[in-house]
Design a protein around this motif. Structure first.
Motif, PDB file in Angstrom:
ATOM      1  N   TRP A 114       0.853  -1.334  -0.012  1.00  0.00           N
ATOM      2  CA  TRP A 114      -0.017   0.062  -0.142  1.00  0.00           C
ATOM      3  C   TRP A 114       0.870   1.432   0.126  1.00  0.00           C
ATOM      4  O   TRP A 114       0.364   2.554   0.021  1.00  0.00           O
ATOM      5  CB  TRP A 114      -0.879  -0.004   1.428  1.00  0.00           C
ATOM      6  CG  TRP A 114      -0.450  -0.539   2.549  1.00  0.00           C
ATOM      7  CD1 TRP A 114      -0.822  -1.925   2.801  1.00  0.00           C
ATOM      8  CD2 TRP A 114       0.291   0.012   3.348  1.00  0.00           C
ATOM      9  NE1 TRP A 114      -0.220  -1.999   4.204  1.00  0.00           N
ATOM     10  CE2 TRP A 114       0.535  -0.942   4.582  1.00  0.00           C
ATOM     11  CE3 TRP A 114       1.020   1.195   3.692  1.00  0.00           C
ATOM     12  CZ2 TRP A 114       1.293  -0.645   5.656  1.00  0.00           C
ATOM     13  CZ3 TRP A 114       1.765   1.432   4.796  1.00  0.00           C
ATOM     14  CH2 TRP A 114       1.750   0.728   5.802  1.00  0.00           C
ATOM     15  N   ILE A 115       2.040   1.194  -0.056  1.00  0.00           N
ATOM     16  CA  ILE A 115       2.777   2.385  -0.025  1.00  0.00           C
ATOM     17  C   ILE A 115       3.203   2.680  -1.502  1.00  0.00           C
ATOM     18  O   ILE A 115       4.172   2.194  -2.249  1.00  0.00           O
ATOM     19  CB  ILE A 115       4.425   2.111   0.695  1.00  0.00           C
ATOM     20  CG1 ILE A 115       4.130   1.720   2.025  1.00  0.00           C
ATOM     21  CG2 ILE A 115       5.281   3.447   0.430  1.00  0.00           C
ATOM     22  CD1 ILE A 115       5.524   1.806   2.915  1.00  0.00           C
ATOM     23  N   ASN A 116       2.096   3.390  -2.282  1.00  0.00           N
ATOM     24  CA  ASN A 116       2.135   3.720  -3.564  1.00  0.00           C
ATOM     25  C   ASN A 116       1.623   5.106  -3.792  1.00  0.00           C
ATOM     26  O   ASN A 116       0.524   5.447  -2.872  1.00  0.00           O
ATOM     27  CB  ASN A 116       1.583   2.644  -4.485  1.00  0.00           C
ATOM     28  CG  ASN A 116       0.150   2.029  -4.215  1.00  0.00           C
ATOM     29  OD1 ASN A 116      -0.711   2.938  -3.955  1.00  0.00           O
ATOM     30  ND2 ASN A 116       0.131   1.004  -3.556  1.00  0.00           N
ATOM     31  N   ARG A 117       1.316   5.443  -4.877  1.00  0.00           N
ATOM     32  CA  ARG A 117       0.871   6.846  -5.140  1.00  0.00           C
ATOM     33  C   ARG A 117      -0.607   6.747  -5.137  1.00  0.00           C
ATOM     34  O   ARG A 117      -1.256   7.885  -4.513  1.00  0.00           O
ATOM     35  CB  ARG A 117       1.218   7.484  -6.514  1.00  0.00           C
ATOM     36  CG  ARG A 117       0.635   8.730  -6.916  1.00  0.00           C
ATOM     37  CD  ARG A 117       1.219   9.252  -8.242  1.00  0.00           C
ATOM     38  NE  ARG A 117       0.711  10.494  -8.428  1.00  0.00           N
ATOM     39  CZ  ARG A 117       1.538  11.296  -9.473  1.00  0.00           C
ATOM     40  NH1 ARG A 117       2.642  11.084 -10.179  1.00  0.00           N
ATOM     41  NH2 ARG A 117       0.890  12.467  -9.677  1.00  0.00           N
ATOM     42  N   SER A 118      -1.331   5.896  -5.433  1.00  0.00           N
ATOM     43  CA  SER A 118      -2.838   5.811  -5.413  1.00  0.00           C
ATOM     44  C   SER A 118      -3.232   5.657  -3.802  1.00  0.00           C
ATOM     45  O   SER A 118      -4.409   6.261  -3.612  1.00  0.00           O
ATOM     46  CB  SER A 118      -3.449   4.604  -6.237  1.00  0.00           C
ATOM     47  OG  SER A 118      -2.925   3.369  -5.603  1.00  0.00           O
ATOM     48  N   CYS A 119      -2.525   4.965  -2.907  1.00  0.00           N
ATOM     49  CA  CYS A 119      -3.054   4.804  -1.491  1.00  0.00           C
ATOM     50  C   CYS A 119      -2.385   5.737  -0.541  1.00  0.00           C
ATOM     51  O   CYS A 119      -3.115   5.996   0.347  1.00  0.00           O
ATOM     52  CB  CYS A 119      -2.390   3.572  -1.167  1.00  0.00           C
ATOM     53  SG  CYS A 119      -3.286   1.933  -1.883  1.00  0.00           S
ATOM     54  N   MET A 120      -1.377   6.617  -1.006  1.00  0.00           N
ATOM     55  CA  MET A 120      -0.694   7.398  -0.126  1.00  0.00           C
ATOM     56  C   MET A 120      -0.320   8.665  -0.708  1.00  0.00           C
ATOM     57  O   MET A 120       0.763   9.006  -0.791  1.00  0.00           O
ATOM     58  CB  MET A 120       0.442   6.707   0.666  1.00  0.00           C
ATOM     59  CG  MET A 120       0.122   5.489   1.223  1.00  0.00           C
ATOM     60  SD  MET A 120       1.407   4.932   2.355  1.00  0.00           S
ATOM     61  CE  MET A 120       1.023   5.699   3.796  1.00  0.00           C
ATOM     62  N   ALA A 121      -1.202   9.294  -1.553  1.00  0.00           N
ATOM     63  CA  ALA A 121      -0.850  10.516  -2.233  1.00  0.00           C
ATOM     64  C   ALA A 121      -0.409  11.798  -1.420  1.00  0.00           C
ATOM     65  O   ALA A 121       0.135  12.695  -2.005  1.00  0.00           O
ATOM     66  CB  ALA A 121      -2.178  10.954  -3.231  1.00  0.00           C
TER      67      ALA A 121
END
Length: 430
Positions: free
Chosen positions: A218-225
């Motif tokens: 979940w450390i990605n642009r969609s989840c942690m913008a």
């Protein structure tokens, strides 16, 4: 006019008061702040300040925190740091309007009653002592659904079952903007962390004492913008993990600890656009336009270890530090394990030469780790001799094993031939 009766805010900072007006005289006081006052303060009549909304006792010894503190129904902020008391009274958990609680320096907390503070939006606790208190707090945390900030330091090891209960509680905290969890003992991360879905508004994530086997998906642009601050430990870091971090649009602070890393990582003009601080365990190569706002860089250099870039690599490779236009400070961590003092100094000199031509003239700090393992010239010679001897023995053993295998193979072939001949009746005449 009687000043104590009319006083709305009382701040006592760095003041040694021998005799103080009784607290019940400040009937309409809304704010009471006492910081670094080294004469013990009596809070005997604290429960009579019914209009109090803000109470801070910081670095100030108090004789006791009376149970009447539970009468302060208007209290919204309670900060208790290093008061000299061992126990936070359970009466604190009856303050149903409390929105912010900070408690540090206590050995005992009413962890099993924390769930009563249903208005709480900010919770900061340090040194949660005892397995039962840790279990109770982790369970109660899920009841505080209004929390926006959670900052907790555990003195106990967060074993897998505790981590699973913790993640289960985090599922209920949809308004979370800052999560900082720290344990004094390192523990393998539970697989359940992979099922957690962080709130999209999460801005700060700090987890110490839990080592993830892989970087959470979940450390990605969609989840942690909106993530701007990240401190994490991952056992095996892959290039794709760094790609995901590079695309986080608001990331300003990155500290990533790991054991296994890709040998190098190239950063381009679209990577880490807002990063100000970077500390990762692999060699970064900065191309034109990379990290345009980076101000502080931390990287490691190994004198002998292959895990870090070595002296020869640094001499032969242009890291592109000149492309970091905002760079102000560089910290180089030199791993001295198994090297001589002269070799360590040589590596430090090479690193200095690699950065001395930067246009900003950044401040350069050298930090040594494993300095106790620096060897003298004789110790290194003995170590090399021992290594070569061990290598020679290994070669002899391998050669001996090969001869034994060859002999065994030949014996097997002979036995097979004898067996085949016997089955054909070739030896019946004997």
């Amino acid at each position: 006019m009687d000043i104590p009766e009319a006083l709305r805010s009382l701040n006592i900072i760095y003041c040694n008061i021998a005799i103080m007006t009784p607290l019940h005289s400040f009937r309409v006081c809304r704010v009471l702040c006492i910081e670094y006052s080294y004469v013990p303060i009596s809070l005997k009549h604290l429960g009579k300040l019914l209009h109090l909304k803000y109470l801070e006792l910081y670095g100030t010894p108090v004789d006791e925190l009376p149970k009447e503190i539970g009468h302060l129904r208007s209290l919204q902020t309670l900060l208790l740091v290093n008061t000299g008391l061992d126990e936070l009274p359970p009466a604190v958990c009856s303050l149903t309007r409390l929105m912010c609680l900070m408690a540090e320096g206590f050995k005992r907390l009413p962890a099993d009653k924390m769930g009563n503070l249903t208005s709480l939006e900010e919770l900061r606790l340090e040194s949660i002592v005892g397995q039962s208190a840790t279990q109770a707090l982790v369970a109660e945390l899920g009841k505080l659904t209004r929390l926006r900030v959670v900052n907790i330091t555990f003195s106990e090891e967060l074993e897998e079952s505790l981590q699973e209960a913790l993640v289960q509680s985090l599922f209920n905290l949809w308004g979370l903007q800052e999560l900082a969890l720290s344990s004094k003992w390192s523990q393998q991360g539970s697989a359940m962390w992979g099922d957690w879905e962080p709130p999209r508004q999460l801005r700060r994530l700090i987890i110490k004492g839990i080592i993830f086997s892989r970087q959470p998906r979940w450390i990605n642009r969609s989840c942690m913008a909106h993530l701007c601050f990240l401190s994490l430990a991952v056992h095996a870091v892959e290039a794709q993990d760094l790609d995901n971090l590079a695309r986080l649009p608001e990331l300003r602070y990155l500290k990533l600890d790991g054991v296994s890393w890709p040998p190098r990582y190239d950063t381009g003009p679209d990577d880490f656009r807002n990063l100000r601080f970077c500390d990762v365990g692999t060699m970064l190569v900065f191309h034109m336009g990379a990290m345009p706002r980076l101000e502080e860089l931390v990287f490691g250099v190994g004198v002998l270890l292959e895990q870090c870039p070595t002296m020869d690599v640094i001499e032969d490779l242009d890291l592109g530090l000149d492309n970091l236009l905002s760079l102000e400070q560089v910290t180089v961590v030199v791993d001295c394990s198994g090297a001589t003092a002269a070799k360590v100094q040589e590596v430090e000199a090479v690193v200095m030469r690699a950065m001395e031509n930067h246009a900003n003239r950044p401040t350069i700090k050298m930090e040594r780790v494993c300095e106790n393992f620096i060897l003298s010239d004789k110790e290194q010679e003995d170590l090399v001799r021992l290594f070569l001897s061990s290598l020679y023995v290994c070669v002899l053993l391998s050669f001996s094993d090969a001869l034994k295998r060859k002999a065994a193979c030949s014996s097997s072939r002979i036995n097979l031939m004898l067996s085949s001949s016997h089955s054909c009746g070739c030896f019946d005449i004997l």
